[in-house]
Enzyme design. Structure first.
Site, PDB file in Angstrom:
ATOM      1  N   ARG A 169      -0.387   9.283  -9.974  1.00 21.67           N
ATOM      2  CA  ARG A 169      -0.439   8.041  -9.185  1.00 21.67           C
ATOM      3  C   ARG A 169       0.246   6.880  -9.890  1.00 21.67           C
ATOM      4  NH1 ARG A 169      -4.056   7.570  -5.069  1.00 21.67           N
ATOM      5  NH2 ARG A 169      -4.163   5.318  -5.420  1.00 21.67           N
ATOM      6  N   ASP A 182       0.826  -1.212   0.000  1.00 20.61           N
ATOM      7  CA  ASP A 182       0.000   0.000   0.000  1.00 20.61           C
ATOM      8  C   ASP A 182       0.861   1.263   0.000  1.00 20.61           C
ATOM      9  OD1 ASP A 182      -2.383   1.375  -0.052  1.00 20.61           O
ATOM     10  OD2 ASP A 182      -2.707   1.283   2.117  1.00 20.61           O
ATOM     11  N   LEU A 193      10.478 -20.804  -4.805  1.00 22.64           N
ATOM     12  CA  LEU A 193       9.619 -19.763  -4.244  1.00 22.64           C
ATOM     13  C   LEU A 193       8.265 -19.867  -4.936  1.00 22.64           C
ATOM     14  CD1 LEU A 193       9.070 -17.150  -2.563  1.00 22.64           C
ATOM     15  CD2 LEU A 193       9.809 -15.866  -4.563  1.00 22.64           C
ATOM     16  N   SER A 221      -8.187  -4.791   4.930  1.00 14.38           N
ATOM     17  CA  SER A 221      -8.763  -4.512   3.610  1.00 14.38           C
ATOM     18  C   SER A 221      -9.141  -5.762   2.796  1.00 14.38           C
ATOM     19  CB  SER A 221      -7.818  -3.615   2.796  1.00 14.38           C
ATOM     20  OG  SER A 221      -7.531  -2.425   3.489  1.00 14.38           O
ATOM     21  N   SER A 248      -7.465  -5.384  -5.410  1.00  9.87           N
ATOM     22  CA  SER A 248      -8.588  -5.968  -4.672  1.00  9.87           C
ATOM     23  C   SER A 248      -9.879  -5.859  -5.477  1.00  9.87           C
ATOM     24  CB  SER A 248      -8.762  -5.240  -3.329  1.00  9.87           C
ATOM     25  OG  SER A 248      -9.290  -3.938  -3.537  1.00  9.87           O
ATOM     26  N   THR A 249     -10.889  -6.623  -5.064  1.00 10.63           N
ATOM     27  CA  THR A 249     -12.204  -6.521  -5.712  1.00 10.63           C
ATOM     28  C   THR A 249     -12.701  -5.076  -5.629  1.00 10.63           C
ATOM     29  OG1 THR A 249     -12.694  -7.976  -3.825  1.00 10.63           O
ATOM     30  CG2 THR A 249     -13.744  -8.512  -5.859  1.00 10.63           C
ATOM     31  N   GLU A 250     -12.404  -4.428  -4.503  1.00  4.63           N
ATOM     32  CA  GLU A 250     -12.859  -3.052  -4.298  1.00  4.63           C
ATOM     33  C   GLU A 250     -12.094  -2.070  -5.197  1.00  4.63           C
ATOM     34  OE1 GLU A 250     -12.135  -5.245  -1.800  1.00  4.63           O
ATOM     35  OE2 GLU A 250     -14.246  -5.632  -1.366  1.00  4.63           O
ATOM     36  N   HIS A 291       2.750   3.522  -8.882  1.00 10.00           N
ATOM     37  CA  HIS A 291       2.556   2.104  -9.179  1.00 10.00           C
ATOM     38  C   HIS A 291       3.769   1.546  -9.924  1.00 10.00           C
ATOM     39  CE1 HIS A 291      -1.425   2.410  -7.662  1.00 10.00           C
ATOM     40  NE2 HIS A 291      -1.939   3.067  -8.683  1.00 10.00           N
TER      41      HIS A 291
HETATM   42  C1  IPE Z   1      -5.415  -2.711  -0.283  1.00  8.71           C
HETATM   43  O1  IPE Z   1      -5.086  -1.386  -0.473  1.00  8.71           O
HETATM   44  C2  IPE Z   1      -5.407  -3.400  -1.613  1.00  8.71           C
HETATM   45  C3  IPE Z   1      -4.097  -3.585  -2.204  1.00  8.71           C
HETATM   46  C4  IPE Z   1      -2.957  -3.296  -1.664  1.00  8.71           C
HETATM   47  C5  IPE Z   1      -4.112  -4.171  -3.522  1.00  8.71           C
HETATM   48  P1  IPE Z   1      -6.210  -0.259  -0.631  1.00  8.71           P
HETATM   49  O2  IPE Z   1      -5.502   1.039  -0.744  1.00  8.71           O
HETATM   50  O3  IPE Z   1      -7.131  -0.617  -1.730  1.00  8.71           O
HETATM   51  O4  IPE Z   1      -7.004  -0.397   0.739  1.00  8.71           O
HETATM   52  P2  IPE Z   1      -7.769   0.691   1.581  1.00  8.71           P
HETATM   53  O5  IPE Z   1      -8.708   1.386   0.642  1.00  8.71           O
HETATM   54  O6  IPE Z   1      -6.753   1.612   2.140  1.00  8.71           O
HETATM   55  O7  IPE Z   1      -8.466  -0.088   2.653  1.00  8.71           O
HETATM   56  C1  IPE Z   2      -1.447   0.311  -3.439  1.00  7.83           C
HETATM   57  O1  IPE Z   2      -1.286   1.684  -3.472  1.00  7.83           O
HETATM   58  C2  IPE Z   2      -1.672  -0.273  -4.808  1.00  7.83           C
HETATM   59  C3  IPE Z   2      -3.060  -0.677  -5.069  1.00  7.83           C
HETATM   60  C4  IPE Z   2      -4.024  -0.708  -4.200  1.00  7.83           C
HETATM   61  C5  IPE Z   2      -3.363  -1.060  -6.435  1.00  7.83           C
HETATM   62  P1  IPE Z   2      -2.518   2.673  -3.495  1.00  7.83           P
HETATM   63  O2  IPE Z   2      -2.875   2.954  -4.912  1.00  7.83           O
HETATM   64  O3  IPE Z   2      -3.619   2.181  -2.643  1.00  7.83           O
HETATM   65  O4  IPE Z   2      -1.863   3.970  -2.846  1.00  7.83           O
HETATM   66  P2  IPE Z   2      -2.473   4.930  -1.749  1.00  7.83           P
HETATM   67  O5  IPE Z   2      -2.989   4.072  -0.634  1.00  7.83           O
HETATM   68  O6  IPE Z   2      -3.553   5.697  -2.415  1.00  7.83           O
HETATM   69  O7  IPE Z   2      -1.332   5.779  -1.322  1.00  7.83           O
HETATM   70 MG    MG Z   3      -4.117   2.378  -0.652  1.00 11.32          MG
END
Ligand code: IPE
Ligand code: IPE
Ligand code: MG
Length: 231
Positions: free
Chosen positions: A25, A12, A123, A188, A57-59, A29
């Site tokens: 953003r 994250d 691995l 999450s 994630s699904t979300e 990534h």
């Molecule tokens: C969790 O991160 C999902 C991944 C790292 C793929 P999110 O950024 O989506 O989670 P929330 O929204 O902070 O809970």
């Molecule tokens: C994690 O980073 C990667 C994914 C969830 C795909 P974020 O994109 O959630 O980055 P923040 O949490 O907004 O900083």
């Molecule tokens: Mg995040």
């Protein structure tokens, strides 16, 4: 030092990493993929047997289309670029999550890479993609109900071991160590069943800044913990 057999990571903070630098953003990534490579290599070096990375994630399907497209392009490039690393080091790739929601091209690439690395296991690299733990559990419940309905299974036969077989992670042991970057104290919707007794380590570092020394620190902390499993 006691090395965890299975490490799971909620990667994250890519967005915040980029924002801090005034970048889009997607640049966060992109830099995050460098961390993935670094951590995969470190796990090979530290002889970790299973690494499960939460990539989408699904979300996360609720994010802007452009960001989603960018993320999947990065994944495709990652698979193309690292296939040699997988072959050279015996890395077996598995994607866990709802494949039906992925587009056909990505699905094909995934299937190819999984097939190409199926004979390895130094691995085991699991990448959670379009993954949601509640959906995974519901899916297992549905499949088990069908077995019961068809008379192939008695309800009494459903125990923890059998239930686990119906999860996407059926071929991996439960994670010993769960790491989350960027300071958030939540799971999450990640591996809710599987992390029952995992040790949790949260670092404030954003994922693009998380590298081998940080992993080493997490493992060191883990090896100091006393795991009691309720006993
Ligand atoms: C969790 O991160 C999902 C991944 C790292 C793929 P999110 O950024 O989506 O989670 P929330 O929204 O902070 O809970
Ligand atoms: C994690 O980073 C990667 C994914 C969830 C795909 P974020 O994109 O959630 O980055 P923040 O949490 O907004 O900083
Ligand atoms: Mg995040």
């Amino acid at each position: 030092m006691k090395t965890p057999r299975h490490i799971a990571i909620i990667m994250d903070g890519n967005g915040r990493w980029a924002k801090k630098r005034g970048l889009p953003r997607i640049m966060g990534h992109k830099k995050g993929v460098d961390s993935v490579k670094n951590i995969v290599t470190s796990c090979i070096k530290f002889k970790v047997e299973y690494l499960t990375l939460y990539a989408f994630s699904t979300e996360n399907w609720l994010r802007p289309k452009r960001e989603i497209k960018g993320l999947f392009r990065l994944l495709e490039n990652f698979l193309d670029n690292e296939i040699k690393l997988f072959h050279d080091n015996g890395v077996r790739l598995r994607i866990i999550g709802d494949r039906d929601r992925l587009d056909a091209r990505i699905r094909k690439k995934i299937e190819e890479t999984e097939a190409e690395t199926a004979g390895y296991g130094t691995l085991n690299l699991n990448i959670a993609l379009s993954y949601g733990s509640r959906q995974e559990i519901l899916n297992a419940a549905r499949m088990l109900s069908k077995e019961v309905k068809n008379g192939r299974l008695q309800p009494e036969q459903i125990d923890e071991r059998l239930f686990s077989k119906y999860l996407y992670t059926n071929e991996s042991p439960d994670p010993d160590l769960l790491i989350r970057t960027s300071g958030e104290m939540r799971v999450s919707n990640f591996l809710l069943w599987q992390i029952s007794y995992s040790e949790i380590y949260v670092t404030s570092k954003f994922w693009p800044d998380f590298r081998e020394p940080d992993l080493e620190k997490a493992i060191e902390e883990y090896s100091k913990r006393e795991r009691r499993f309720g006993k």
